[in-house]
Write a protein that holds these residues in place. Structure first.
Motif, PDB file in Angstrom:
ATOM      1  N   LEU A  60      -7.581  41.216 -27.409  1.00  0.00           N
ATOM      2  CA  LEU A  60      -8.902  40.763 -26.981  1.00  0.00           C
ATOM      3  C   LEU A  60      -9.385  39.697 -27.952  1.00  0.00           C
ATOM      4  CD1 LEU A  60     -11.235  41.349 -24.957  1.00  0.00           C
ATOM      5  CD2 LEU A  60     -12.140  42.917 -26.664  1.00  0.00           C
ATOM      6  N   LEU A  61      -9.841  38.570 -27.430  1.00  0.00           N
ATOM      7  CA  LEU A  61     -10.335  37.471 -28.265  1.00  0.00           C
ATOM      8  C   LEU A  61     -11.833  37.317 -28.079  1.00  0.00           C
ATOM      9  CD1 LEU A  61      -7.475  34.912 -27.540  1.00  0.00           C
ATOM     10  CD2 LEU A  61      -7.755  36.348 -29.564  1.00  0.00           C
ATOM     11  N   ASN A  62     -12.534  37.134 -29.196  1.00  0.00           N
ATOM     12  CA  ASN A  62     -13.987  37.012 -29.194  1.00  0.00           C
ATOM     13  C   ASN A  62     -14.368  35.589 -29.566  1.00  0.00           C
ATOM     14  OD1 ASN A  62     -16.744  37.118 -29.718  1.00  0.00           O
ATOM     15  ND2 ASN A  62     -16.646  39.153 -30.604  1.00  0.00           N
ATOM     16  N   LEU A  63     -15.078  34.906 -28.676  1.00  0.00           N
ATOM     17  CA  LEU A  63     -15.462  33.514 -28.893  1.00  0.00           C
ATOM     18  C   LEU A  63     -16.397  33.346 -30.077  1.00  0.00           C
ATOM     19  CD1 LEU A  63     -14.949  30.735 -27.687  1.00  0.00           C
ATOM     20  CD2 LEU A  63     -16.916  31.068 -26.210  1.00  0.00           C
ATOM     21  N   ASN A  64     -17.100  34.397 -30.475  1.00  0.00           N
ATOM     22  CA  ASN A  64     -18.042  34.322 -31.591  1.00  0.00           C
ATOM     23  C   ASN A  64     -17.388  34.505 -32.956  1.00  0.00           C
ATOM     24  OD1 ASN A  64     -20.282  33.827 -29.988  1.00  0.00           O
ATOM     25  ND2 ASN A  64     -20.690  35.995 -29.689  1.00  0.00           N
ATOM     26  N   GLU A  65     -16.107  34.792 -32.984  1.00  0.00           N
ATOM     27  CA  GLU A  65     -15.395  34.961 -34.242  1.00  0.00           C
ATOM     28  C   GLU A  65     -14.433  33.794 -34.410  1.00  0.00           C
ATOM     29  OE1 GLU A  65     -13.643  38.843 -34.386  1.00  0.00           O
ATOM     30  OE2 GLU A  65     -15.545  39.818 -33.890  1.00  0.00           O
ATOM     31  N   SER A  66     -14.581  33.062 -35.502  1.00  0.00           N
ATOM     32  CA  SER A  66     -13.862  31.816 -35.711  1.00  0.00           C
ATOM     33  C   SER A  66     -12.345  31.909 -35.509  1.00  0.00           C
ATOM     34  CB  SER A  66     -14.172  31.258 -37.094  1.00  0.00           C
ATOM     35  OG  SER A  66     -13.553  30.016 -37.267  1.00  0.00           O
ATOM     36  N   PRO A  67     -11.642  32.862 -36.146  1.00  0.00           N
ATOM     37  CA  PRO A  67     -10.187  32.897 -35.919  1.00  0.00           C
ATOM     38  C   PRO A  67      -9.830  33.134 -34.451  1.00  0.00           C
ATOM     39  CG  PRO A  67     -10.790  34.282 -37.789  1.00  0.00           C
ATOM     40  CD  PRO A  67     -12.061  33.861 -37.127  1.00  0.00           C
ATOM     41  N   ASP A  68     -10.576  34.008 -33.787  1.00  0.00           N
ATOM     42  CA  ASP A  68     -10.323  34.269 -32.365  1.00  0.00           C
ATOM     43  C   ASP A  68     -10.600  33.033 -31.521  1.00  0.00           C
ATOM     44  OD1 ASP A  68      -9.616  36.857 -32.935  1.00  0.00           O
ATOM     45  OD2 ASP A  68     -11.354  37.780 -31.973  1.00  0.00           O
ATOM     46  N   ALA A  69     -11.673  32.319 -31.839  1.00  0.00           N
ATOM     47  CA  ALA A  69     -12.033  31.126 -31.071  1.00  0.00           C
ATOM     48  C   ALA A  69     -10.939  30.065 -31.187  1.00  0.00           C
ATOM     49  CB  ALA A  69     -13.379  30.576 -31.534  1.00  0.00           C
ATOM     50  N   ILE A  70     -10.414  29.899 -32.372  1.00  0.00           N
ATOM     51  CA  ILE A  70      -9.329  28.928 -32.577  1.00  0.00           C
ATOM     52  C   ILE A  70      -8.084  29.359 -31.810  1.00  0.00           C
ATOM     53  CG2 ILE A  70      -7.753  27.981 -34.314  1.00  0.00           C
ATOM     54  CD1 ILE A  70     -10.197  28.122 -36.273  1.00  0.00           C
ATOM     55  N   GLU A  71      -7.750  30.642 -31.891  1.00  0.00           N
ATOM     56  CA  GLU A  71      -6.579  31.146 -31.166  1.00  0.00           C
ATOM     57  C   GLU A  71      -6.756  30.981 -29.658  1.00  0.00           C
ATOM     58  OE1 GLU A  71      -3.819  35.154 -30.858  1.00  0.00           O
ATOM     59  OE2 GLU A  71      -5.374  35.037 -32.390  1.00  0.00           O
ATOM     60  N   LEU A  72      -7.962  31.239 -29.162  1.00  0.00           N
ATOM     61  CA  LEU A  72      -8.247  31.088 -27.740  1.00  0.00           C
ATOM     62  C   LEU A  72      -8.044  29.638 -27.297  1.00  0.00           C
ATOM     63  CD1 LEU A  72      -9.240  32.463 -25.148  1.00  0.00           C
ATOM     64  CD2 LEU A  72     -11.564  31.940 -25.874  1.00  0.00           C
ATOM     65  N   LEU A  73      -8.515  28.694 -28.075  1.00  0.00           N
ATOM     66  CA  LEU A  73      -8.323  27.280 -27.744  1.00  0.00           C
ATOM     67  C   LEU A  73      -6.842  26.910 -27.775  1.00  0.00           C
ATOM     68  CD1 LEU A  73     -11.326  25.690 -29.638  1.00  0.00           C
ATOM     69  CD2 LEU A  73     -11.071  25.999 -27.172  1.00  0.00           C
ATOM     70  N   GLN A  74      -6.085  27.473 -28.709  1.00  0.00           N
ATOM     71  CA  GLN A  74      -4.649  27.211 -28.758  1.00  0.00           C
ATOM     72  C   GLN A  74      -3.945  27.765 -27.524  1.00  0.00           C
ATOM     73  OE1 GLN A  74      -3.864  29.012 -32.572  1.00  0.00           O
ATOM     74  NE2 GLN A  74      -3.948  27.045 -33.637  1.00  0.00           N
ATOM     75  N   VAL A  75      -4.375  28.927 -27.067  1.00  0.00           N
ATOM     76  CA  VAL A  75      -3.788  29.525 -25.857  1.00  0.00           C
ATOM     77  C   VAL A  75      -4.075  28.636 -24.648  1.00  0.00           C
ATOM     78  CG1 VAL A  75      -3.979  31.456 -24.229  1.00  0.00           C
ATOM     79  CG2 VAL A  75      -3.814  31.901 -26.686  1.00  0.00           C
ATOM     80  N   PHE A  76      -5.326  28.209 -24.491  1.00  0.00           N
ATOM     81  CA  PHE A  76      -5.679  27.344 -23.360  1.00  0.00           C
ATOM     82  C   PHE A  76      -4.910  26.028 -23.408  1.00  0.00           C
ATOM     83  CE2 PHE A  76     -10.058  29.524 -22.945  1.00  0.00           C
ATOM     84  CZ  PHE A  76      -9.520  30.474 -22.087  1.00  0.00           C
ATOM     85  N   LYS A  77      -4.748  25.473 -24.585  1.00  0.00           N
ATOM     86  CA  LYS A  77      -3.997  24.233 -24.742  1.00  0.00           C
ATOM     87  C   LYS A  77      -2.539  24.428 -24.319  1.00  0.00           C
ATOM     88  CE  LYS A  77      -2.925  20.697 -28.184  1.00  0.00           C
ATOM     89  NZ  LYS A  77      -3.092  20.296 -29.576  1.00  0.00           N
ATOM     90  N   ALA A  78      -1.942  25.559 -24.722  1.00  0.00           N
ATOM     91  CA  ALA A  78      -0.556  25.847 -24.351  1.00  0.00           C
ATOM     92  C   ALA A  78      -0.419  26.045 -22.845  1.00  0.00           C
ATOM     93  CB  ALA A  78      -0.060  27.086 -25.100  1.00  0.00           C
ATOM     94  N   ILE A  79      -1.394  26.720 -22.239  1.00  0.00           N
ATOM     95  CA  ILE A  79      -1.355  26.923 -20.783  1.00  0.00           C
ATOM     96  C   ILE A  79      -1.403  25.587 -20.055  1.00  0.00           C
ATOM     97  CG2 ILE A  79      -2.679  27.818 -18.815  1.00  0.00           C
ATOM     98  CD1 ILE A  79      -3.399  30.228 -20.628  1.00  0.00           C
ATOM     99  N   CYS A  80      -2.224  24.677 -20.526  1.00  0.00           N
ATOM    100  CA  CYS A  80      -2.336  23.356 -19.887  1.00  0.00           C
ATOM    101  C   CYS A  80      -1.036  22.564 -19.970  1.00  0.00           C
ATOM    102  CB  CYS A  80      -3.468  22.555 -20.520  1.00  0.00           C
ATOM    103  SG  CYS A  80      -5.105  23.199 -20.112  1.00  0.00           S
TER     104      CYS A  80
END
Length: 86
Positions: A60-80
């Motif tokens: 589970l990734l939380n947008l309000n927590e910096s490491p999670d937010a960065i990981e979430l953006l990396q996941v979206f970038k990889a999906i694209c």
């Protein structure tokens, strides 16, 4: 496949609906990624067609927590960058 809920609702409440739609889509493809979100928390799910279809919940990734937010953006970038991403 994406299932969204209001931010007042826990992200896990969207998983049953997401899994229902995602399992149905396995009739047309061997695997599918799903995302359940309430806008603040993000739960990625990977489903694969097999003898018995299986799914795997990602952390589970939380947008309000910096490491999670960065990981979430990396996941979206990889999906694209996936070859069949539309």
């Amino acid at each position: 496949m994406i299932e969204t809920k209001n931010s007042a609702v826990e992200v896990g409440e969207g998983l049953p609906q997401l899994l229902t739609y995602a399992f149905k889509s396995l009739d047309q493809q061997p695997s599918v990624w799903g995302l359940a979100t309430n806008g603040l928390r993000y739960q990625l799910v990977y489903l694969r067609r097999d003898v018995q279809p299986i799914y795997q919940l990602m952390p589970l990734l939380n947008l309000n927590e910096s490491p999670d937010a960065i990981e979430l953006l990396q996941v979206f970038k990889a999906i694209c960058k996936l070859p069949n991403f539309q």
